[in-house]
Design a protein around this motif. Sequence first.
Motif, short mmCIF file in Angstrom:
data_model
loop_
_atom_site.label_atom_id
_atom_site.label_comp_id
_atom_site.label_asym_id
_atom_site.label_seq_id
_atom_site.Cartn_x
_atom_site.Cartn_y
_atom_site.Cartn_z
N GLU A 24 2.44 1.80 -3.43
CA GLU A 24 1.48 2.23 -4.43
C GLU A 24 0.86 3.61 -4.14
O GLU A 24 0.23 4.19 -5.01
N SER A 25 1.05 4.11 -2.93
CA SER A 25 0.39 5.36 -2.55
C SER A 25 1.00 6.60 -3.20
O SER A 25 0.38 7.66 -3.18
N ILE A 34 0.84 -1.21 0.00
CA ILE A 34 0.00 0.00 0.00
C ILE A 34 0.87 1.25 0.00
O ILE A 34 0.62 2.20 -0.74
#
Length: 123
Positions: A66-67, A63
């Motif tokens: 990908e943020s 996460i």
Amino acid sequence: MKEEGKGLLAVGYARIGRSGDMRDLDRQAEQIYNFCQKHGIKLNLVLSEQGERGMSWKILEDILKESNRRLDMVVVAEMGNLSRDVGWLLLKQAEFESRYGVELISVRGSQLSVDKNGEMRMG
């Protein structure tokens, strides 16, 4: 922490040991939620797991990757839930800040530091 309440975005991470009480995961999630609400932080989700750091930790790191630096922090109930190894925590904290632009913080205000004798400690 950035200017408090100014559009901060977080994910939470809760973990208990293999023989831990499952209600403790709920307690940790509630502490994380309450902390974020109190400080005007938008909490996207809380990842929870039982046992050693595993799948949820991998998902958390994915996460963060990908943020694209849209997340501001990872919130835990207490640093010891991540690891009892303070050296590992210091390295992970530095990695999160440099690689993902994310602060690793605890609702209990636990800080990782080096004491006057040069030993790493939590608290």
